[in-house]
Scaffold this active site. Structure first.
Site, mmCIF file in Angstrom:
data_model
loop_
_atom_site.group_PDB
_atom_site.id
_atom_site.type_symbol
_atom_site.label_atom_id
_atom_site.label_comp_id
_atom_site.label_asym_id
_atom_site.label_seq_id
_atom_site.Cartn_x
_atom_site.Cartn_y
_atom_site.Cartn_z
ATOM 1 N N ARG A 15 0.810 -1.224 0.000
ATOM 2 C CA ARG A 15 0.000 0.000 0.000
ATOM 3 C C ARG A 15 0.846 1.277 0.000
ATOM 4 O O ARG A 15 0.337 2.353 -0.239
ATOM 5 C CB ARG A 15 -0.965 -0.015 1.191
ATOM 6 C CG ARG A 15 -2.219 -0.836 0.898
ATOM 7 C CD ARG A 15 -3.095 -0.941 2.118
ATOM 8 N NE ARG A 15 -2.525 -1.838 3.112
ATOM 9 C CZ ARG A 15 -2.927 -1.917 4.382
ATOM 10 N NH1 ARG A 15 -3.899 -1.141 4.815
ATOM 11 N NH2 ARG A 15 -2.364 -2.764 5.219
ATOM 12 N N GLY A 79 1.648 -14.661 6.799
ATOM 13 C CA GLY A 79 0.947 -14.122 7.960
ATOM 14 C C GLY A 79 1.859 -13.923 9.154
ATOM 15 O O GLY A 79 2.985 -14.439 9.190
ATOM 16 N N ASP A 104 6.516 -1.573 11.574
ATOM 17 C CA ASP A 104 5.836 -0.390 11.026
ATOM 18 C C ASP A 104 5.008 0.336 12.074
ATOM 19 O O ASP A 104 4.110 1.099 11.760
ATOM 20 C CB ASP A 104 4.929 -0.815 9.851
ATOM 21 C CG ASP A 104 3.811 -1.753 10.275
ATOM 22 O OD1 ASP A 104 3.764 -2.129 11.457
ATOM 23 O OD2 ASP A 104 2.973 -2.089 9.421
ATOM 24 N N GLY A 140 -7.673 -5.921 14.421
ATOM 25 C CA GLY A 140 -8.274 -7.050 15.111
ATOM 26 C C GLY A 140 -8.929 -6.556 16.402
ATOM 27 O O GLY A 140 -8.549 -5.509 16.932
ATOM 28 N N GLU A 155 -10.160 -11.142 13.762
ATOM 29 C CA GLU A 155 -9.643 -10.317 12.663
ATOM 30 C C GLU A 155 -10.792 -9.787 11.802
ATOM 31 O O GLU A 155 -11.869 -10.388 11.728
ATOM 32 C CB GLU A 155 -8.668 -11.137 11.813
ATOM 33 C CG GLU A 155 -7.382 -11.496 12.533
ATOM 34 C CD GLU A 155 -6.576 -10.282 12.960
ATOM 35 O OE1 GLU A 155 -6.438 -9.340 12.169
ATOM 36 O OE2 GLU A 155 -6.103 -10.261 14.123
ATOM 37 N N ASN A 226 0.889 2.168 6.923
ATOM 38 C CA ASN A 226 0.619 1.259 5.808
ATOM 39 C C ASN A 226 0.567 1.967 4.467
ATOM 40 O O ASN A 226 0.584 1.317 3.427
ATOM 41 C CB ASN A 226 -0.708 0.518 6.037
ATOM 42 C CG ASN A 226 -0.626 -0.385 7.244
ATOM 43 O OD1 ASN A 226 0.176 -1.309 7.286
ATOM 44 N ND2 ASN A 226 -1.428 -0.102 8.266
ATOM 45 N N TYR A 348 30.036 31.262 0.270
ATOM 46 C CA TYR A 348 30.197 29.823 0.398
ATOM 47 C C TYR A 348 31.485 29.563 1.162
ATOM 48 O O TYR A 348 32.566 29.998 0.753
ATOM 49 C CB TYR A 348 30.255 29.134 -0.971
ATOM 50 C CG TYR A 348 30.621 27.681 -0.820
ATOM 51 C CD1 TYR A 348 29.796 26.821 -0.090
ATOM 52 C CD2 TYR A 348 31.797 27.166 -1.347
ATOM 53 C CE1 TYR A 348 30.138 25.491 0.100
ATOM 54 C CE2 TYR A 348 32.146 25.835 -1.167
ATOM 55 C CZ TYR A 348 31.302 25.009 -0.443
ATOM 56 O OH TYR A 348 31.640 23.695 -0.245
ATOM 57 N N ASN A 368 36.997 25.510 -3.009
ATOM 58 C CA ASN A 368 37.582 24.323 -2.373
ATOM 59 C C ASN A 368 37.771 23.157 -3.330
ATOM 60 O O ASN A 368 38.411 22.184 -2.993
ATOM 61 C CB ASN A 368 36.712 23.877 -1.194
ATOM 62 C CG ASN A 368 35.297 23.566 -1.615
ATOM 63 O OD1 ASN A 368 34.789 24.115 -2.605
ATOM 64 N ND2 ASN A 368 34.637 22.676 -0.893
HETATM 65 C C1 UD1 Z 1 -2.163 -7.232 12.517
HETATM 66 C C2 UD1 Z 1 -2.988 -8.032 13.526
HETATM 67 C C3 UD1 Z 1 -4.243 -7.241 13.891
HETATM 68 C C4 UD1 Z 1 -3.820 -5.889 14.456
HETATM 69 C C5 UD1 Z 1 -2.943 -5.147 13.472
HETATM 70 C C6 UD1 Z 1 -2.365 -3.905 14.097
HETATM 71 C C7 UD1 Z 1 -2.629 -10.363 12.928
HETATM 72 C C8 UD1 Z 1 -3.174 -11.560 12.291
HETATM 73 N N1 UD1 Z 1 -3.398 -9.284 12.927
HETATM 74 O O1 UD1 Z 1 -2.926 -7.119 11.342
HETATM 75 O O2 UD1 Z 1 -4.994 -7.941 14.877
HETATM 76 O O3 UD1 Z 1 -4.989 -5.127 14.759
HETATM 77 O O4 UD1 Z 1 -1.820 -5.967 13.071
HETATM 78 O O5 UD1 Z 1 -1.622 -3.170 13.165
HETATM 79 O O6 UD1 Z 1 -1.518 -10.396 13.452
HETATM 80 N N2 UD1 Z 1 4.453 -9.423 8.669
HETATM 81 C C9 UD1 Z 1 5.461 -10.310 8.415
HETATM 82 N N3 UD1 Z 1 5.177 -11.457 7.718
HETATM 83 C C10 UD1 Z 1 3.925 -11.730 7.264
HETATM 84 C C11 UD1 Z 1 2.897 -10.807 7.533
HETATM 85 C C12 UD1 Z 1 3.202 -9.672 8.238
HETATM 86 O O7 UD1 Z 1 6.621 -10.094 8.808
HETATM 87 O O8 UD1 Z 1 3.754 -12.789 6.639
HETATM 88 C C13 UD1 Z 1 4.767 -8.187 9.420
HETATM 89 C C14 UD1 Z 1 4.540 -6.919 8.630
HETATM 90 O O9 UD1 Z 1 5.722 -6.521 7.957
HETATM 91 C C15 UD1 Z 1 4.128 -5.923 9.696
HETATM 92 C C16 UD1 Z 1 3.471 -6.805 10.774
HETATM 93 O O10 UD1 Z 1 3.903 -8.119 10.541
HETATM 94 O O11 UD1 Z 1 5.244 -5.284 10.286
HETATM 95 C C17 UD1 Z 1 1.945 -6.705 10.734
HETATM 96 O O12 UD1 Z 1 1.473 -7.216 9.526
HETATM 97 P P1 UD1 Z 1 0.174 -6.659 8.812
HETATM 98 O O13 UD1 Z 1 -0.032 -7.425 7.554
HETATM 99 O O14 UD1 Z 1 0.263 -5.183 8.688
HETATM 100 O O15 UD1 Z 1 -0.941 -7.093 9.860
HETATM 101 P P2 UD1 Z 1 -2.398 -6.518 9.947
HETATM 102 O O16 UD1 Z 1 -3.208 -7.159 8.880
HETATM 103 O O17 UD1 Z 1 -2.354 -5.061 9.991
HETATM 104 MG MG MG Z 2 -0.761 -3.535 9.467
#
Ligand code: UD1
Ligand code: MG
Length: 448
Positions: A15, A79, A104, A140, A155, A226, A348, A368
């Protein structure tokens, strides 16, 4: 109680629509991921593991090269649950508790994590961080049980989501290391997004007789980035908080909302920052200095009672002692100006060292760069450089010397000398009048 940290940062950040990985975007000159790394340090994390993806692995390692963090790569982004599983497969956690941060989510406070640690000390196995969201969102949601316990996190994409109101999940988790290592293997992806949700750990915990609870913090601590728009919201929050702290410490600002600071800007009390000033990284200013409008300052150390700007540009490795004046349209780079020195207009000054009470006249250029290499200039104490001089480096100008205006100086000037290097002036008596008459005739204004 010891804590180890896993920072999840493998997500694609689609995004953001940017070739730069999301976590390497900056707030106040600092990478997003560096905020989480610093938080881990602040809570004295015993070890910190950063989960990166194939696409951002190289750049993230480079950005964090000065940090003592370990990396592991999540090949496919299946995930948050999968990301933690990858980290736990790569490393045996050495602490009793594991803190899960996101790369993030930059504003979580040390104090908030300490509240989570207190809950862990009371015996809870999983402690999530929640907040009360003002607006409708896609976080979530906590499903709460009796006595502050947590029984599930639902979620957004799941059917139950709209059937109740509750605290939102920040995603931050403190978990008993031994238990999370076991339960993470049991998380399945039989949900709407076909993802391994870390949040499913709550339900699994209660099924296996472990306890979950939460700590609540303010919503703006949980701001996640995001999109580009969310990055500007985060920047705004950082700047607002920073300005407030500066003002509380005795820095005056007429129009704080027009001044922009770096995460590491240090300004002592008694300083005045006029409107529209920008600070890049690495600026330190001692007390009672005035930075006038439209100045851009980076990598500079500025002493007490200086006056900078308006419209000054101070570039990296600028060192100004006390009571130095750098005025309008003056650029300084890799140069030191000793106390009482002045460069007030259109100059400068690069790769130079200036002594005390030296005056640099308007339009002076320190030459310089010879097209290939940079050279330096040393100017002594109490030197007067006349306007529009060109000082060709390498060059030394001794104490108490004068350089005549308009000179091009390419040889060293001994102390207490006058250096003058320009064509001798000639006055041709009456010739001015003759030329004027001729010009007027050509223009047809005089007929005789
Ligand atoms: C997640 C939470 C949600 C919460 C939200 C807050 C889960 C399932 N959900 O959702 O409950 O309200 O954060 O911001 O955890 N990442 C990885 N590998 C992956 C997926 C994600 O390293 O496969 C990292 C991303 O880089 C990021 C963080 O995990 O830093 C969160 O991932 P993101 O996809 O933004 O989770 P949300 O869907 O926002
Ligand atoms: Mg997120």
């Amino acid at each position: 109680m010891t804590v180890s940290t896993i920072i999840l940062a493998a997500g694609k950040g689609t995004r953001m629509r940017s070739p730069t990985p999301k976590i390497l975007h900056k707030i106040a000159g600092k990478h997003l991921i560096a905020f989480s790394v610093d938080l881990a340090k602040a809570v004295k994390s015993k070890e910190t593991i950063v989960v990166v993806g194939n696409e951002n692995e190289h750049a993230t390692k480079a950005a964090l090269s000065g940090e003592t963090v370990k990396f592991c790569t999540q090949k496919s982004q299946l995930g948050t649950g999968d990301a933690v599983k990858v980290a736990l497969a790569g490393f045996k956690i050495r602490s009793k508790y594991t803190l899960i941060l996101f790369g993030d989510t930059p504003f979580i406070k040390n104090n908030t994590i300490n509240k989570m640690i207190s809950k862990a000390e009371k015996g809870f196995d999983f402690i999530f961080l929640g907040f009360n969201a003002r607006k409708k969102n896609s976080y979530g949601k906590f499903k709460l049980g009796p006595k502050g316990t947590l029984i599930d996190i639902i979620e957004k994409k799941e059917p139950e989501y709209n059937s109740f109101e509750s605290l939102s999940n920040s995603g931050i988790l403190l978990a008993r290391s031994g238990i999370i290592a076991d339960l993470i293997q049991k998380i399945k992806n039989n949900n709407a997004k076909r993802e391994y949700y870390l949040t499913d750990i709550v339900k699994l915990a209660s099924k296996h007789g472990h306890s979950s609870t939460y700590v609540q913090c303010k919503e703006d601590e949980c701001i996640g980035v995001n999109s580009q728009l969310e990055l500007t919201f985060a920047e705004k929050k950082f700047q607002d908080d920073f300005r407030e702290k500066l003002m509380a410490s005795g820095v005056s600002m007429q129009s704080p909302e027009t001044c922009f600071f770096s995460f590491d800007t240090k300004i002592n009390s008694g300083c005045v920052i006029e409107p529209y000033v920008v600070f890049g990284n690495g600026v330190k200013i001692k007390s009672s200095t005035v930075i006038r409008s439209y100045s851009y300052i980076e990598g500079s150390q500025i002493g007490r009672h200086c006056q900078i700007g308006p419209f000054a540009r101070l570039r990296p490795s600028t060192r100004l002692s006390e009571e130095v004046k750098v005025g309008n349209f003056v650029e300084v780079k890799n140069a030191s100006l000793a106390s009482g020195s002045k460069a007030n207009h259109f100059s400068y000054i690069g790769d130079a060292k200036l002594g005390i009470s030296t005056n640099i006249g308007a339009g002076t250029i320190f030459c310089n760069f010879d097209g290939k290499n940079k050279h330096s200039t040393v100017v002594g104490n109490n030197v007067f450089i006349g306007s529009n001089a060109s000082l060709i480096a390498p060059l030394k100008i001794g104490n108490g010397s004068i350089v005549a205006a308009g000179s091009v100086i390419s040889r060293n000037v001994p102390s207490e000398s006058l250096a003058i290097s320009r064509a001798m002036q000639q006055n041709k008596i009456g010739l001015g009048k003759k030329i004027m008459l001729k010009l007027q005739k050509v223009a047809g204004k005089i007929t005789r």
